[in-house]
Scaffold this motif. Structure first.
Motif, PDB file in Angstrom:
ATOM      1  N   GLN A  75       0.860  -1.123  -0.007  1.00 44.20           N
ATOM      2  CA  GLN A  75      -0.005  -0.184   0.203  1.00 44.20           C
ATOM      3  C   GLN A  75       1.003   1.296  -0.041  1.00 44.20           C
ATOM      4  O   GLN A  75       0.467   2.261  -0.643  1.00 44.20           O
ATOM      5  N   GLN A  76       1.953   1.307   0.771  1.00 47.65           N
ATOM      6  CA  GLN A  76       2.745   2.284   0.934  1.00 47.65           C
ATOM      7  C   GLN A  76       3.477   2.676  -0.690  1.00 47.65           C
ATOM      8  O   GLN A  76       3.679   3.812  -0.897  1.00 47.65           O
ATOM      9  N   SER A  77       4.050   1.525  -1.283  1.00 44.80           N
ATOM     10  CA  SER A  77       4.458   1.648  -2.634  1.00 44.80           C
ATOM     11  C   SER A  77       3.429   2.201  -3.409  1.00 44.80           C
ATOM     12  O   SER A  77       4.111   2.966  -4.447  1.00 44.80           O
ATOM     13  N   LYS A  78       2.322   1.697  -3.557  1.00 44.14           N
ATOM     14  CA  LYS A  78       1.231   2.235  -4.261  1.00 44.14           C
ATOM     15  C   LYS A  78       1.088   3.712  -4.144  1.00 44.14           C
ATOM     16  O   LYS A  78       1.081   4.543  -5.042  1.00 44.14           O
ATOM     17  N   ALA A  79       1.066   4.251  -3.042  1.00 47.85           N
ATOM     18  CA  ALA A  79       0.980   5.503  -2.498  1.00 47.85           C
ATOM     19  C   ALA A  79       2.274   6.440  -3.121  1.00 47.85           C
ATOM     20  O   ALA A  79       1.889   7.468  -3.631  1.00 47.85           O
ATOM     21  N   ASN A  80       3.378   5.903  -2.955  1.00 45.00           N
ATOM     22  CA  ASN A  80       4.500   6.616  -3.401  1.00 45.00           C
ATOM     23  C   ASN A  80       4.511   6.728  -5.060  1.00 45.00           C
ATOM     24  O   ASN A  80       4.994   7.504  -5.498  1.00 45.00           O
ATOM     25  N   CYS A  81       4.061   5.735  -5.640  1.00 47.27           N
ATOM     26  CA  CYS A  81       4.043   5.401  -6.906  1.00 47.27           C
ATOM     27  C   CYS A  81       3.133   6.628  -7.493  1.00 47.27           C
ATOM     28  O   CYS A  81       3.251   7.287  -8.420  1.00 47.27           O
ATOM     29  N   SER A  82       1.784   6.608  -6.712  1.00 50.00           N
ATOM     30  CA  SER A  82       0.875   7.657  -7.196  1.00 50.00           C
ATOM     31  C   SER A  82       1.448   9.178  -7.092  1.00 50.00           C
ATOM     32  O   SER A  82       1.254   9.939  -7.977  1.00 50.00           O
ATOM     33  N   ASP A  83       2.057   9.459  -6.061  1.00 47.14           N
ATOM     34  CA  ASP A  83       2.831  10.624  -5.777  1.00 47.14           C
ATOM     35  C   ASP A  83       3.598  10.899  -6.778  1.00 47.14           C
ATOM     36  O   ASP A  83       3.757  12.040  -7.193  1.00 47.14           O
ATOM     37  N   ILE A  84       4.573  10.022  -7.327  1.00 42.90           N
ATOM     38  CA  ILE A  84       5.656  10.170  -8.418  1.00 42.90           C
ATOM     39  C   ILE A  84       4.868  10.647  -9.463  1.00 42.90           C
ATOM     40  O   ILE A  84       5.371  11.320 -10.614  1.00 42.90           O
ATOM     41  N   GLN A  85       4.022   9.890  -9.981  1.00 42.55           N
ATOM     42  CA  GLN A  85       2.998  10.172 -11.116  1.00 42.55           C
ATOM     43  C   GLN A  85       2.350  11.545 -11.155  1.00 42.55           C
ATOM     44  O   GLN A  85       2.440  12.000 -12.141  1.00 42.55           O
ATOM     45  N   LYS A  86       1.972  11.993  -9.988  1.00 45.67           N
ATOM     46  CA  LYS A  86       1.421  13.265  -9.773  1.00 45.67           C
ATOM     47  C   LYS A  86       2.400  14.176 -10.129  1.00 45.67           C
ATOM     48  O   LYS A  86       2.488  15.329 -10.936  1.00 45.67           O
TER      49      LYS A  86
END
Length: 116
Positions: free
Chosen positions: A74-85
Motif C-alpha cells: 500500500q505504501q509503494s502504491k501511494a509512493n507511485c501515485s505521488d511520483i506520477q502526480k
C-alpha cells in the motif's frame, strides 16, 4: 461407482480448502485472530500435541508477514501515485516553459525585423 465417489470426495476436499483460505483471508481484527488461534490450538492438540505450538507460531508469523507485506504494498502504491502526480506537474511546467520560450523567440524576431 467407486471412481465417481472418489472424485466427489476430492471435489469436497478442494472446496473445503477454498473455504478455509477464505476464512483466514477474512480475519480483520485482533479478536477474530485470537478466536481463530484458540480454535487452531485445540485442533492442533488433537492432531499432534508435540507440534501444535510450532504450527501456531508459524501460522501467526505468516499472518504477521502477510500484514507487513500488504502494508508495504500500500505504501509503494501511494509512493507511485505521488511520483506520477509529480511527473504530470513537471510535464505541464515544461509545456508552459516551451510556450513562453516560443513567445519570447517570436518577440525577439519581431524586434529584429523592426530594426532591419
Amino acid at each position: 461407482s467407486a471412481q465417481i465417489a472418489d472424485l466427489q470426495q476430492k471435489l469436497l476436499d478442494a472446496d473445503n480448502g477454498d473455504r478455509v483460505k477464505q476464512r483466514w483471508d477474512s480475519i480483520a481484527t485482533i479478536l477474530e485472530a485470537k478466536c481463530a488461534l484458540k480454535y487452531l490450538l485445540g485442533e492442533a492438540r488433537l492432531v499432534d500435541p508435540s507440534h501444535h505450538l510450532a504450527f501456531v507460531f508459524q501460522l501467526v508469523s505468516s499472518k504477521v508477514q502477510e500484514s507487513k507485506l500488504e502494508s508495504s504494498l500500500q505504501q509503494s502504491k501511494a509512493n507511485c501515485s505521488d511520483i506520477q502526480k509529480m511527473l504530470i506537474e513537471e510535464r505541464n511546467h515544461i509545456t508552459e516553459m516551451e510556450a513562453e520560450f516560443q513567445n519570447q523567440l517570436l518577440v525577439q524576431e519581431q524586434h529584429h525585423q523592426e530594426k532591419v
